[in-house]
Design an enzyme around this catalytic site. Structure first.
Site, PDB file in Angstrom:
ATOM      1  N   ASP A  20       0.887  -1.165   0.000  1.00 29.48           N
ATOM      2  CA  ASP A  20       0.000   0.000   0.000  1.00 29.48           C
ATOM      3  C   ASP A  20       0.924   1.213   0.000  1.00 29.48           C
ATOM      4  OD1 ASP A  20      -1.612   2.131   0.651  1.00 29.48           O
ATOM      5  OD2 ASP A  20      -2.237   1.356   2.611  1.00 29.48           O
ATOM      6  N   LYS A  83       3.112  11.260  -3.289  1.00 31.62           N
ATOM      7  CA  LYS A  83       2.052  10.610  -4.067  1.00 31.62           C
ATOM      8  C   LYS A  83       1.141  11.630  -4.752  1.00 31.62           C
ATOM      9  CE  LYS A  83      -1.602   7.184  -3.278  1.00 31.62           C
ATOM     10  NZ  LYS A  83      -2.100   6.257  -2.238  1.00 31.62           N
ATOM     11  N   GLU A 183      -7.183   0.812  -4.421  1.00 32.17           N
ATOM     12  CA  GLU A 183      -7.214   0.696  -2.960  1.00 32.17           C
ATOM     13  C   GLU A 183      -8.556   0.163  -2.445  1.00 32.17           C
ATOM     14  OE1 GLU A 183      -5.979   4.624  -1.879  1.00 32.17           O
ATOM     15  OE2 GLU A 183      -3.948   4.264  -2.611  1.00 32.17           O
ATOM     16  N   ASP A 205     -12.953   5.914   2.935  1.00 32.05           N
ATOM     17  CA  ASP A 205     -11.534   5.961   3.333  1.00 32.05           C
ATOM     18  C   ASP A 205     -11.191   7.368   3.830  1.00 32.05           C
ATOM     19  OD1 ASP A 205      -8.780   6.132   3.434  1.00 32.05           O
ATOM     20  OD2 ASP A 205      -8.429   5.144   1.513  1.00 32.05           O
TER      21      ASP A 205
END
Ligand code: AMP
Length: 628
Positions: A20, A83, A183, A205
């Protein structure tokens, strides 16, 4: 937008890592012994690897926890949140670029290059350092070279360029990408939702800095992303910020701190840490102390804060998450009641108000059985296992539906295996004797979420005999709860010095229907505050008993001055009167008063212990001598 994920079986036999690659933290996992397992960095409490890359002036590169620590002193050398720039042109990320304290330039083709002290690097290269570090962590944890093939997760909204950038980062890191997985798909896989023939899943999330919601459909093990929504700048950090403002406003209005200090970056950082600590404590306890202590500035600000206050502050932020959910549902042409499973991901979903909001919005309890920080990496490892040609057994989703624990003195429950722990599992806790020369201990095993044993389901009792006589609190008894895959619980109590042990086997799940479990859970929520108070009161009562016994044992041998003695007698009388009343404020006040009044006695005893030690006796002899 719709990405299709096909579960095609490769005929590969080598193991495949799951990674991840997160904005703030990354995790690595691998399928081992029939389940996915997070591989932890050495000495780490959990598997989180900060996605931070530090470039020391003297050369080289440092990644992860160490990099985050070094960043405190040299922020100009540390790259965070890379990211956000992956696979994006400079124009796309103007807002994020503004928050990055480095010169960034566009190279040919518009790829941003970050200049850290003269070293110019693409986001892919920086991410590659994180991936390589994750692989090293995996190798260390395994004690051998970890597999070079990996499943890497990306947000569902990542476009082809962003996915390609992630692949490139892996290639630079020397890894071979077996699959890029969304994800939310990974999170659903961790929960085994791919086994559903057909269904609709919402993955919610909420992390530190970002919020993503995805609606997925499953058909015969194939996931399809129907829609995604979210907010790239919404998360737990925003709640921390609100708490910081709350503390600073209070400090300012009380004139407790000068304006210059309130604006000081280092001081504010300290307040931010305190805010996060208070927020996290409130996920566990109904109220906590929010404390900002900075002796160097003469500040000791403390405030009791309860969940209701936090929820009031956070409500506008939490409402924004629901707005995104509505948008995602509308895009998928669905309503909340069409969603059959809700999966929670991200540390901020541990907040009870978030769970309640989601449960209320979708009209169903979300999945919270797995660690919300680990669930994406675990799912990536599941996908890795499937791609490596493995099959999955049923262990993954077996969890214990209610907590298991033992009754402690005063009737409170000490939970040993928490509800929703995956089975099989084993937990050992240490206990000790309550009275001097106690040679036996009774264990009452209970199941349920309530704080008092009387409100839980009794599963069995047994006694540990043959504890050698010793002063209260000296015996070391390890109580082990082992729950096997068939739901059989074996409780073993072992006195460590003599090895004496006793055990019992019970079947906790026997006879409990789903409805009964539901109603036990509902009851525990309903009585949460009341239970918490009752349990606190029971513990305080026991604590008072222990303190009174210790005081009575030593009072005669010490010569206290008359004033201290009178104070102690008074506090002792009130403590005796308060015992058994179950009146929490009174017990609390009595405990505090007794503690305060016994300080002179404690000081005298310490003195005599020190003197005796000087005259050649051991500390053990002294304390033992005074106990009898
Ligand atoms: P993540 O990015 O998923 O690691 O989430 C990190 C965020 O979760 C941070 O804002 C943390 O403060 C928050 N967090 C972690 N644990 C808890 C908790 N027990 N209660 C509330 N927030 C938490």
């Amino acid at each position: 937008m719709a990405f299709l994920e096909l579960n095609v079986l490769d005929n590969e036999s080598t193991a495949i890592l799951g990674i991840d690659l997160g904005t703030t933290n990354s995790l690595v996992a691998l399928w081992r012994d029939g389940r996915p397992e997070i591989l932890k960095p050495e000495n780490a409490h959990d598997g989180r690897i900060p996605s931070v890359v530090f470039f020391p002036p003297e050369g080289g590169v440092v990644v992860g926890r160490e990099a985050r620590a070094l960043a405190a002193d040299r922020p100009d050398r540390a790259v965070f949140s890379i990211k956000r720039l992956m696979g994006r042109g400079l124009d796309d990320v103007a807002e994020d670029v503004a928050a990055i304290p480095f010169p960034i330039e566009a190279s040919e083709g518009g790829v941003p290059r970050i200049d850290v002290g003269g070293r110019k690097m693409s986001p892919q290269e920086i991410s590659a350092h994180i991936l390589h570090h994750a692989w090293r962590v995996a190798s260390d944890a395994l004690g051998e070279e970890a597999p070079k093939r990996a499943v890497i997760t990306v947000p569902a909204y990542f476009d082809d360029t962003q996915r390609q950038a992630t692949r490139d980062a892996a290639r630079i890191a020397g890894l071979d990408v077996a699959r890029i997985v969304n994800e939310p798909t990974a999170a659903s896989l961790a929960y085994g939702l791919d086994k559903k023939k057909q269904g609709t899943v919402c993955v919610f999330d909420l992390g530190g800095g970002t919020f993503d919601v995805s609606i997925l459909s499953i058909e015969d093990g194939v996931f399809q992303v129907l829609s995604t929504a979210g907010d790239t700048h919404l998360g737990g950090d925003d709640i921390d910020r609100l708490l910081v403002e709350y503390a600073l406003a209070d400090l300012a209005s009380a004139n407790a701190a000068p304006a210059s200090l309130l604006a000081d970056a280092a001081f504010r950082q300290g307040v931010r840490f305190a805010a996060e600590r208070a927020k996290i404590a409130l996920s566990q306890d109904p109220e906590t102390e929010f404390a900002v202590v900075a002796p160097e500035h003469g500040i000791a600000w403390r405030k009791r804060i309860d969940r209701a206050e936090l929820e009031r502050l956070a409500a506008p932020l939490l409402d924004r998450t629901l707005a995104s959910c509505r948008r995602a549902l509308a895009d998928a042409k669905l309503t909340p009641s069409d969603i059959e499973e809700v999966v929670l991901v991200g540390g901020s979903t541990r907040i009870p108000a978030v769970r309640a909001l989601v449960a209320d919005f979708f009209g169903r309890a979300p999945h919270t059985e797995l660690d919300p920080d680990a669930v994406v990496a675990l799912g990536a490892a599941v996908q890795g296992h499937v791609l490596a040609g493995g099959t999955r057994d049923m262990l993954l989703l077996d969890v214990t539906p209610l907590s298991l624990g033992i009754e402690t003195m005063g009737g409170a429950v000490s939970k040993i295996i928490a509800r929703n722990s995956p089975v099989p599992t084993q937990v050992t806790e240490g206990y000790t004797t309550y009275a001097d020369n106690q040679t036996g201990m009774d264990f009452h095993i209970v199941q349920g979420e309530r704080e008092l044993a009387a409100d839980c389901r009794s599963l069995g009792r047994f006694e540990l005999k043959g504890i050698p006589p010793m002063p209260a609190g000296m015996a070391r008894v390890a109580v082990r709860f082992a729950l096997d895959a068939d739901g059989i619980l074996t409780v073993t109590a072992k006195e460590e010095t003599t090895g004496t042990q006793a055990s019992i086997e019970v079947q906790p799940m026997n006879g409990l229907t789903d409805d009964e479990v539901e109603s036990m859970l509902a009851e525990s929520f309903e009585h949460a505050q009341e239970d918490f108070d009752a349990s606190r009161a029971a513990n305080l009562d026991v604590e008072l008993g222990t303190m009174l016994r210790a005081i009575d044992a030593h009072l005669e041998e010490a010569t206290l001055d008359p004033e201290s003695l009178a104070d102690l007698e008074e506090a002792r009388a009130e403590a005796l009167a308060a015992r058994g009343t179950k009146d929490l404020p009174r017990l609390q006040a009595a405990r505090d008063a007794l503690e305060q009044a016994s300080l002179p006695l404690a000081a005298l005893l310490m003195d005599s212990v020190a003197k005796a030690a000087l005259s050649g006796k051991t500390l053990d002899e002294v304390t033992r001598g005074s106990e009898t």
